[in-house]
Design an enzyme around this catalytic site. Structure first.
Site, mmCIF file in Angstrom:
data_model
loop_
_atom_site.group_PDB
_atom_site.id
_atom_site.type_symbol
_atom_site.label_atom_id
_atom_site.label_comp_id
_atom_site.label_asym_id
_atom_site.label_seq_id
_atom_site.Cartn_x
_atom_site.Cartn_y
_atom_site.Cartn_z
ATOM 1 C CB SER A 124 86.996 110.774 88.709
ATOM 2 O OG SER A 124 87.353 109.492 88.212
ATOM 3 C CE1 TYR A 168 92.428 111.018 89.762
ATOM 4 C CE2 TYR A 168 90.499 109.584 89.764
ATOM 5 C CZ TYR A 168 91.221 110.618 89.210
ATOM 6 O OH TYR A 168 90.731 111.271 88.099
#
Length: 256
Positions: free
Chosen positions: A141, A154
């Site tokens: 990501s 995350y």
């Protein structure tokens, strides 16, 4: 037919980036195992691929249970004779801010991103080594490349995947196995993006999406098919001299 004769396992392939990648990999000649806990959409994706002449099967896989992940790898070998590609794409948005993060939510995101990535690579690499090598790809990501105050768990899990990418690239090179990662920006048609919006109900979704568009030089969000094309490149023979790379596919967001 860049993947002609190759077999792939794609986690999280019932929807979103994984689904687009399964469709594209099959169109390029691969046989694909769709490993996902979402039975309805996973079966539908496999049926759609077969209806267009591709070769795909669904394996219900709870990535928090390592025996099920190992079984998905085993299914690829038993049904198609070999394993050449593991694309560990499955992901969850996670709990959001530090104050909202429970132990269970933390454990879930680490299990799906990091633990399943680590052991998926272990199971897959053992099979790839038998046939002279292969390719492992992780979905990282942009928030693994730079910190997110909105979702520290995350960011930490995705940053861990990128270090795992580099570590495995070094450790598995002698077996002919390349290891890379794609780092998407926000993809506004995926369940994960919906989860991002739902975990912070005070955020006005249209304004948040517009902010994500404007911070990128390209001024828009991405789509699953664009991520799939980047994934195809990194698992295909066309990238045979590339390993240990974390490729941003985010409209320039990682620079802004």
């Amino acid at each position: 037919m860049q993947l002609d004769g190759l077999t792939a396992v794609i986690t999280g392939a019932a929807t979103g980036i994984g689904r687009a990648s399964a469709r594209l990999f099959c169109a390029e000649g691969a046989k694909v195992v769709i490993a996902d806990i979402n039975e309805k959409d996973g079966e539908a994706t496999a049926e759609e691929i077969r209806a267009t002449g591709g070769s795909a099967i669904f394996a219900r896989t709870d990535l928090t249970r390592l025996e099920e992940l190992k079984a998905a790898v085993g299914m690829a070998v038993s049904r198609f004779g070999r394993l050449d590609i593991l694309f560990h794409n499955a992901g969850v948005a996670g709990p959001g801010r530090l104050s909202l993060t429970t132990e269970d939510a933390y454990d879930q995101i680490m299990a799906i991103h990091m633990k399943a990535g680590f052991f998926g690579a272990k199971f897959a690499a053992a099979e790839m080594a038998k046939t002279g090598g292969g390719s492992i790809l992780f979905t990282g990501s942009g928030l693994g490349l730079r910190p997110s105050g909105q979702s520290p768990a995350y960011s930490a899990s995705k940053a861990g995947l990128l270090m795992l990418t580099r570590s495995l690239a070094v450790g598995l090179a002698a077996d002919g196995i390349r290891v890379n990662a794609i780092c998407p920006g926000p993809i506004d048609t995926t369940p994960l993006w919906k989860g991002v919006l739902e975990r912070n109900p005070e955020i006005e979704s249209k304004a948040y999406a517009e902010m994500n568009r404007q911070v990128r030089p390209i001024k828009r969000m991405g789509n699953p098919e664009e991520m799939a094309r980047a994934a195809l490149f990194l698992v295909s023979p066309g990238s045979s001299y590339i390993t240990g790379v974390a490729l941003p596919v985010d409209g320039g967001g990682s620079m802004s």
